[in-house]
Design a protein around this motif. Sequence first.
Motif, PDB file in Angstrom:
ATOM      1  N   HIS A 255      40.694  52.396  36.763  1.00 56.41           N
ATOM      2  CA  HIS A 255      39.507  53.173  36.405  1.00 56.41           C
ATOM      3  C   HIS A 255      39.412  54.418  37.284  1.00 56.41           C
ATOM      4  CE1 HIS A 255      35.177  53.940  35.685  1.00 56.41           C
ATOM      5  NE2 HIS A 255      35.385  53.320  34.549  1.00 56.41           N
ATOM      6  N   THR A 256      38.616  55.376  36.854  1.00 54.10           N
ATOM      7  CA  THR A 256      38.417  56.587  37.653  1.00 54.10           C
ATOM      8  C   THR A 256      37.744  56.297  38.994  1.00 54.10           C
ATOM      9  OG1 THR A 256      36.341  56.960  36.459  1.00 54.10           O
ATOM     10  CG2 THR A 256      38.296  58.106  35.651  1.00 54.10           C
ATOM     11  N   THR A 257      37.150  55.109  39.122  1.00 52.30           N
ATOM     12  CA  THR A 257      36.548  54.697  40.395  1.00 52.30           C
ATOM     13  C   THR A 257      37.600  54.302  41.423  1.00 52.30           C
ATOM     14  OG1 THR A 257      36.295  52.473  39.494  1.00 52.30           O
ATOM     15  CG2 THR A 257      34.380  53.937  39.366  1.00 52.30           C
ATOM     16  N   LYS A 258      38.869  54.177  40.982  1.00 51.22           N
ATOM     17  CA  LYS A 258      39.996  53.865  41.873  1.00 51.22           C
ATOM     18  C   LYS A 258      39.825  52.538  42.610  1.00 51.22           C
ATOM     19  CE  LYS A 258      42.001  57.756  40.847  1.00 51.22           C
ATOM     20  NZ  LYS A 258      43.190  57.782  39.962  1.00 51.22           N
ATOM     21  N   LYS A 259      39.231  51.573  41.946  1.00 47.93           N
ATOM     22  CA  LYS A 259      39.128  50.245  42.551  1.00 47.93           C
ATOM     23  C   LYS A 259      40.496  49.583  42.581  1.00 47.93           C
ATOM     24  CE  LYS A 259      34.364  49.613  40.976  1.00 47.93           C
ATOM     25  NZ  LYS A 259      33.447  48.824  40.113  1.00 47.93           N
ATOM     26  N   ASP A 260      40.708  48.733  43.596  1.00 45.13           N
ATOM     27  CA  ASP A 260      41.999  48.069  43.755  1.00 45.13           C
ATOM     28  C   ASP A 260      42.275  47.121  42.597  1.00 45.13           C
ATOM     29  OD1 ASP A 260      42.355  49.361  46.150  1.00 45.13           O
ATOM     30  OD2 ASP A 260      41.667  47.677  47.382  1.00 45.13           O
ATOM     31  N   ILE A 261      43.555  47.010  42.250  1.00 42.03           N
ATOM     32  CA  ILE A 261      44.015  46.074  41.210  1.00 42.03           C
ATOM     33  C   ILE A 261      45.194  45.282  41.755  1.00 42.03           C
ATOM     34  CG2 ILE A 261      44.964  45.811  38.898  1.00 42.03           C
ATOM     35  CD1 ILE A 261      43.748  48.483  38.155  1.00 42.03           C
ATOM     36  N   THR A 262      45.144  43.956  41.574  1.00 38.62           N
ATOM     37  CA  THR A 262      46.260  43.084  41.884  1.00 38.62           C
ATOM     38  C   THR A 262      46.452  42.138  40.713  1.00 38.62           C
ATOM     39  OG1 THR A 262      45.794  43.151  44.262  1.00 38.62           O
ATOM     40  CG2 THR A 262      47.209  41.365  43.460  1.00 38.62           C
ATOM     41  N   VAL A 263      47.654  42.111  40.148  1.00 40.86           N
ATOM     42  CA  VAL A 263      47.962  41.220  39.025  1.00 40.86           C
ATOM     43  C   VAL A 263      49.180  40.404  39.380  1.00 40.86           C
ATOM     44  CG1 VAL A 263      48.601  41.053  36.597  1.00 40.86           C
ATOM     45  CG2 VAL A 263      46.980  42.820  37.343  1.00 40.86           C
ATOM     46  N   SER A 264      49.051  39.069  39.281  1.00 45.82           N
ATOM     47  CA  SER A 264      50.160  38.157  39.540  1.00 45.82           C
ATOM     48  C   SER A 264      50.409  37.304  38.308  1.00 45.82           C
ATOM     49  CB  SER A 264      49.834  37.242  40.726  1.00 45.82           C
ATOM     50  OG  SER A 264      49.569  37.998  41.904  1.00 45.82           O
ATOM     51  N   ILE A 265      51.677  37.227  37.879  1.00 43.05           N
ATOM     52  CA  ILE A 265      52.061  36.444  36.703  1.00 43.05           C
ATOM     53  C   ILE A 265      53.165  35.480  37.101  1.00 43.05           C
ATOM     54  CG2 ILE A 265      52.939  36.534  34.342  1.00 43.05           C
ATOM     55  CD1 ILE A 265      51.930  39.421  34.207  1.00 43.05           C
ATOM     56  N   SER A 266      52.958  34.203  36.771  1.00 43.37           N
ATOM     57  CA  SER A 266      53.995  33.203  37.102  1.00 43.37           C
ATOM     58  C   SER A 266      54.136  32.209  35.980  1.00 43.37           C
ATOM     59  CB  SER A 266      53.604  32.487  38.408  1.00 43.37           C
ATOM     60  OG  SER A 266      52.369  31.813  38.272  1.00 43.37           O
TER      61      SER A 266
END
Length: 266
Positions: A255-266
């Motif tokens: 988002h334009t708010t630049k919030k952190d993103i972490t995505v883990s797939i297993s």
Amino acid sequence: ESPEIVFSDGGLQMAVKVTDNTGKVVGQYISLELAMKDAPAGSTIMLMDNVEITSTIETTKEYTLDLNGKTITSDGQRALWIKSGTVIINSTLAGGKIDVPTCTNNDLSAIRVGSNESADATLIVAEGVTISADECYGITIFGTNSETLTVNGTVNTKSRPAISGNGSAGLASTTITIGQNAQITTTNEVAIYHPQNGTLNIHGGTITGTTALEVRAGIVTIDGGTLTATGNPYSCNPNGNGTTTVGAALAIAQHTTKKDITVSIS
């Protein structure tokens, strides 16, 4: 005593039965609104017949709502607003449903979890329960405190996401868990939209939408389930307020708010 409270010898067709945490029947009602207002904390509210409600039911208590194979219809407005407390929605008999066929404002949802009041809110949707909305969101989760949603049932929508958070400033983090038996489906939109700080755990189930899941902020863990995109052709358009992507099983679009993103797939 309210005339809407009628006990077992009242001679009327009751729509709702309330039992306390010992299993004792404490009331039978023709009105779901009044039953939920009067039910003591820790009680079970069981539908004995299909019911229609004409205004949103707001709750701040802990209880179990047993649909018992019946349907709650809320035509034109949100059905439930869980402002605080813990609500479990289950169905002793198959086929229990909360249905919002029309909505005066498509930014509303069939159920909202959370508020700006100083208390936490939790909703658990058990297997065998269906939440359905044609014109609005299925379940939205946002507020200024700890908001938690667990889904093992079915959430179906047509024109808005089935499950959505809210990325506005000042709102607290959320926790959403999609269980192994969940079925999350949206016909013409993203099925799960996650623009907020918070945690989304997908352990199984099926998630289907024009894009199955769009993540714009937060921590997402996927260790089970099937994500299916129905949108065609694929497109992605920057958007400062809303979804961006059509045709992806998983879209990650900060988002334009630049919030952190972490995505883990297993």
